[in-house]
Design an enzyme around this catalytic site. Structure first.
Site, mmCIF file in Angstrom:
data_model
loop_
_atom_site.group_PDB
_atom_site.id
_atom_site.type_symbol
_atom_site.label_atom_id
_atom_site.label_comp_id
_atom_site.label_asym_id
_atom_site.label_seq_id
_atom_site.Cartn_x
_atom_site.Cartn_y
_atom_site.Cartn_z
ATOM 1 N N LYS A 135 43.111 26.907 40.415
ATOM 2 C CA LYS A 135 41.946 27.055 39.560
ATOM 3 C C LYS A 135 41.731 28.550 39.386
ATOM 4 O O LYS A 135 41.269 29.244 40.290
ATOM 5 C CB LYS A 135 40.706 26.416 40.173
ATOM 6 N N ASP B 135 40.282 32.059 38.230
ATOM 7 C CA ASP B 135 38.921 32.544 38.080
ATOM 8 C C ASP B 135 38.900 33.590 36.969
ATOM 9 O O ASP B 135 39.051 34.781 37.214
ATOM 10 C CB ASP B 135 38.471 33.149 39.416
ATOM 11 N N CYS C 151 28.542 67.144 51.216
ATOM 12 C CA CYS C 151 28.146 68.104 52.241
ATOM 13 C C CYS C 151 29.240 69.167 52.263
ATOM 14 O O CYS C 151 30.404 68.858 52.466
ATOM 15 C CB CYS C 151 28.049 67.418 53.605
ATOM 16 N N CYS D 26 22.286 66.570 54.581
ATOM 17 C CA CYS D 26 23.339 65.815 55.256
ATOM 18 C C CYS D 26 22.764 65.079 56.468
ATOM 19 O O CYS D 26 22.110 65.700 57.317
ATOM 20 C CB CYS D 26 24.462 66.756 55.694
ATOM 21 N N CYS E 151 30.557 70.513 59.679
ATOM 22 C CA CYS E 151 29.726 69.309 59.826
ATOM 23 C C CYS E 151 30.447 68.345 60.775
ATOM 24 O O CYS E 151 31.609 68.005 60.550
ATOM 25 C CB CYS E 151 29.509 68.658 58.462
ATOM 26 N N GLU F 234 47.038 22.166 40.684
ATOM 27 C CA GLU F 234 47.335 23.493 40.141
ATOM 28 C C GLU F 234 46.241 24.494 40.520
ATOM 29 O O GLU F 234 45.159 24.106 40.931
ATOM 30 C CB GLU F 234 47.524 23.420 38.619
ATOM 31 N N TYR G 86 47.142 32.229 31.371
ATOM 32 C CA TYR G 86 47.858 31.129 32.023
ATOM 33 C C TYR G 86 47.419 29.813 31.387
ATOM 34 O O TYR G 86 46.229 29.505 31.372
ATOM 35 C CB TYR G 86 47.549 31.079 33.522
ATOM 36 N N LYS H 89 37.150 23.131 45.503
ATOM 37 C CA LYS H 89 36.826 24.562 45.633
ATOM 38 C C LYS H 89 37.287 25.152 46.968
ATOM 39 O O LYS H 89 37.311 24.463 47.979
ATOM 40 C CB LYS H 89 35.310 24.755 45.505
ATOM 41 N N ASP I 248 61.252 50.666 23.045
ATOM 42 C CA ASP I 248 60.460 51.588 22.234
ATOM 43 C C ASP I 248 61.199 52.058 20.992
ATOM 44 O O ASP I 248 60.617 52.235 19.932
ATOM 45 C CB ASP I 248 60.050 52.816 23.067
ATOM 46 N N CYS J 237 24.609 66.880 59.705
ATOM 47 C CA CYS J 237 24.428 68.275 60.123
ATOM 48 C C CYS J 237 23.136 68.888 59.586
ATOM 49 O O CYS J 237 22.787 70.006 59.950
ATOM 50 C CB CYS J 237 25.639 69.113 59.698
HETATM 51 S S1 IVH Z 1 41.200 21.876 33.364
HETATM 52 C C1 IVH Z 1 39.394 18.727 30.955
HETATM 53 N N1 IVH Z 1 42.666 23.442 34.851
HETATM 54 O O1 IVH Z 1 37.675 25.952 35.255
HETATM 55 C C2 IVH Z 1 39.913 19.733 31.914
HETATM 56 N N2 IVH Z 1 40.531 24.218 34.197
HETATM 57 O O2 IVH Z 1 35.196 24.734 36.092
HETATM 58 C C3 IVH Z 1 39.042 20.907 32.040
HETATM 59 N N3 IVH Z 1 39.978 26.448 35.012
HETATM 60 O O3 IVH Z 1 36.340 25.658 32.035
HETATM 61 C C4 IVH Z 1 39.674 22.113 32.528
HETATM 62 N N4 IVH Z 1 41.870 26.821 36.065
HETATM 63 O O4 IVH Z 1 38.070 27.504 32.414
HETATM 64 C C5 IVH Z 1 41.504 23.291 34.214
HETATM 65 N N5 IVH Z 1 44.082 24.735 36.182
HETATM 66 C C6 IVH Z 1 42.925 24.580 35.532
HETATM 67 C C7 IVH Z 1 41.936 25.580 35.528
HETATM 68 C C8 IVH Z 1 40.740 25.355 34.847
HETATM 69 C C9 IVH Z 1 40.698 27.306 35.740
HETATM 70 C C10 IVH Z 1 38.615 26.710 34.526
HETATM 71 C C11 IVH Z 1 38.400 26.324 33.088
HETATM 72 C C12 IVH Z 1 37.229 25.390 33.077
HETATM 73 C C13 IVH Z 1 36.599 25.650 34.405
HETATM 74 C C14 IVH Z 1 35.838 24.446 34.890
#
Ligand code: IVH
Length: 664
Positions: A110, A112, A414, A398, A419, A108, A215, A304, A34, A401
């Site tokens: 996926k 969300d 309440c 409530c 109660c 890797e 990421y 998935k 800072d 009671c």
């Molecule tokens: S690769 C050409 N890698 O999932 C490759 N996507 O359902 C396309 N996503 O739109 C994407 N983690 O936003 C890739 N390790 C990962 C991912 C990833 C999350 C998302 C991404 C994509 C969506 C497709």
């Protein structure tokens, strides 16, 4: 500060910020950061024409926009084909092998969240575009610049598109929603919506507050001069991006399944939401051979995880009255299995939420459950209504009671302290682990004893005799003896446990410990000023304690007589070696952490969960990870159990070293 010093300071701040946000491994204290930051701000105020675009001051704020501009990706952003089971994985792998049987795979997480495309030219971040329809998205550069894990500059002069996911941690998601609940704003349905919503804020200052994380997972246009997906990820980390929490190079189908199992197990412990594992052909050359369909790359798929969001019917809404009298609506659902757990109830937070979401009896709703998140109703699928759904009326009395209910801000309460629901919840709270810790006294038993008129309040629990329990359904001699023994054992508990058990508004575990350490049981005879003299106790808390004592004096005295709480050791024996010291515990130790924590606290120390510059010692057992690294970086003494034992044995006069860690 001259211009050269300024540029040097900007570079130093960027190094420190990278260590903090990307590597999770701070190099200096916040205070040091800072101080230099303020010097940079001062220089920029005097010389606005010299401001460096990569200065950390450029990350916050910026102009509020009217709307987002559209922008085109240099190369389209594809989506991923979903696969759900082993058979579908086999088919996918076979299709890959048909084109090239030498392919291997990179697995890797996926993430969300919301996907984002970052365009760097001459090493500088010049555009940040949401996925949009894959060809054209929205330009959110101002917002992207506020995300500390997105480098503003990289050491790669050629134009490159870096793709990744913007996420928010589960913890931050809960915090944001709690704030929104308090301020009456609509809640985000899940961390993904919170991340996407935060990225698409017209005011970048709001995005900056949301603690988003980026990421990376790949590249679009451009070339990083590497031949595999594994190397792309590694190269991105070298360029300053945050390393994804998992990555596995699988040589075949069995390797992919192994990675999937592993990641699925890790899922609940990870701080962010994952909805599956992405499998990519590792070799770039084979990726090119495989090419794309209209929508997906043929070289990648999303394996998935079983859904944690499910659709079910809302059968009814009941209103639960808690210890403090707050009435919480709870959805009764047609039971559904979510990852092996049957979900039949979900919280609806408060009545305003029911009205906002227009939840009706008989509706089909979307619910979500994930490791540390309690099941929630996130959405009504109103297009599935058939007309027989019924509106839910705001409760006026409530349900327990029958007394009238009162509205207090967003809460319905309440106010009747007798109660039955409040009394039962109060006893359950007093018996819980974080208070008197009475083993075997859960909600069901308390309810039964209350319904039979055997227990009326906490005090009557301490007057129970075996004869009161004989003949009750399910109460055999052994169970009776165990329960009475647990109640007996809770006598002579630490003072703070007694205070927590009383359930005083605003006085939780931390405040109770501080008060007891300073005043022991005389904490019930204090003036407001004396209470507020304790570090961290504010006026509202002090007032709450005073009010409670005022209306419950006789009850407190009676309970002190029955339970005989004991003062903390340092109050009794004066000076304690560990008084005022802050400890953090990491790794595997010879005894449960809670036990060590309790011992340390009895000697006057505070035990916290994360290493900061205020930590005095880190007690490290086997396998301490990030806390260990952080303590090293912050120069905080790291000690093992043996050192702690001898430290106490050598210096302490007032404590008994042999009881601190036992003998083993
Ligand atoms: S690769 C050409 N890698 O999932 C490759 N996507 O359902 C396309 N996503 O739109 C994407 N983690 O936003 C890739 N390790 C990962 C991912 C990833 C999350 C998302 C991404 C994509 C969506 C497709």
């Amino acid at each position: 500060m001259n211009y050269n010093d300024y540029l040097q300071a900007v570079s130093t701040l960027n190094t420190w910020a990278h260590a903090y946000y990307v590597l999770d491994d701070p190099l200096v204290s916040d205070e040091v950061y800072d101080k230099l930051y303020r010097e940079v701000v001062a220089f920029e105020q005097h010389h606005p024409e010299l401001i460096d675009p990569t200065s950390p001051t450029r990350r916050v704020g910026g102009a509020v926009l009217e709307a987002f501009e559209k922008a085109t990706h240099l190369e389209p952003m594809y989506s991923l084909e979903d696969i759900f089971d082993e058979a579908e994985l086999n088919a996918w792998v076979q299709r890959v092998y048909k084109v090239d049987s030498r392919a291997t795979f990179y697995c890797e997480p996926k993430f969300d969240g919301a996907s984002l495309n970052l365009i760097y030219e001459n090493g500088e971040l010049v555009r940040a575009i949401t996925r949009g329809d894959g060809v054209e998205g929205e330009m959110v550069l101002h917002n992207a610049r506020t995300i500390p894990s997105i480098p503003l500059k990289i050491d790669h002069p050629q134009t490159v598109e870096i793709r990744g996911e913007v996420i928010i941690t589960k913890e931050d998601f809960e915090i944001i929603n709690e704030e929104r609940l308090r301020s009456g704003e609509p809640l985000f349905a899940n961390p993904r919506n919170a991340a996407a919503g935060s990225l698409r804020q017209l005011d970048p200052a709001i995005t900056a507050k949301r603690r988003l994380i980026f990421y990376p997972y790949g590249i679009g246009a451009g070339d990083l001069g590497v031949a595999t997906q594994a190397e792309i990820v590694q190269r991105l980390v070298e360029l300053g991006f945050k390393k994804p929490p998992y990555g596995f190079h699988a040589h075949d189908r069995a390797g992919i399944l192994h990675a999937y199992k592993r990641l699925k197990e890790m899922r609940d412990q990870l701080p962010m939401m994952l909805d599956g594992m992405v499998v990519k052909v590792n070799e770039r050359a084979i990726q090119q051979e495989l090419g794309y369909t209209v929508k997906f790359p043929r070289w990648a798929c999303a394996f998935k995880f079983p859904a944690i969001e499910k659709q079910t019917r809302l059968l009814n809404v009941i209103f639960q009255v808690g210890r403090t009298g707050v009435v919480t609506p709870v959805a009764i659902l047609e039971p559904v299995l979510i990852e092996g757990v049957e979900v039949a109830r979900a919280t609806l937070h408060n009545f305003d939420e029911i009205e906002r979401k227009d939840i009706r009896r008989g509706d089909t709703v979307l619910i979500i459950r994930s490791g540390d998140v309690i099941p929630k109703v996130i959405k009504v699928l109103d297009h599935l209504r058939i007309g027989s759904e019924e509106k839910i009326a705001r409760p006026t009395h409530c349900p327990e009671c029958g007394e009238p209910l009162y509205q207090e801000g967003a809460l319905i309460k309440c106010l009747n302290i007798d109660c039955p629901a409040r009394v039962v919840a109060g006893i359950v709270h007093a018996a819980s682990k974080r208070a008197l810790s009475i083993d075997g006294l859960g909600e069901q038993i308390v309810q039964l004893l209350f319904d039979k008129g055997i227990v009326r309040d906490l005090a009557s629990l301490y007057r129970l005799r075996a004869t009161d329990l004989e003949g009750l359904e399910g109460f055999k001699a052994k169970k009776i003896a165990n329960l009475l023994q647990s109640i007996e054992t809770s006598k002579g508990c630490e003072c703070w446990r007694f205070v927590v058990a009383l359930g005083i508004d605003l006085i939780g575990e931390v405040a109770a410990k501080k008060l007891c350490r300073r005043y022991s049981l005389s904490l019930f005879n204090l003036s407001k000023e004396e209470i507020m003299a304790v570090d961290g106790i504010g006026e509202e808390m002090a007032q709450s304690l005073i009010d409670f004592v005022h209306s419950n004096r006789a009850r407190i005295d009676e309970l002190i007589n029955l339970i005989s709480p004991v003062p903390p050791e340092d109050v009794a024996s004066g000076e304690s070696l560990l008084a005022g010291k802050t400890f953090v515990i990491t790794g595997t130790l010879s005894r449960p952490r809670d036990e060590i924590k309790a011992e340390l606290e009895r000697l006057g120390a505070t035990v916290t969960n994360s290493v900061t510059k205020k930590t005095d010692y880190l007690i490290a057992g086997e396998g301490g990870g990030s806390k260990y690294e952080k303590a090293l970086a912050l120069n905080i003494p790291i000690i093992d159990e043996a050192t702690l034992r001898s430290m106490i044995a050598n210096k302490s006069t007032s404590t008994k070293p042999s009881t601190l860690f036992g003998t083993h």
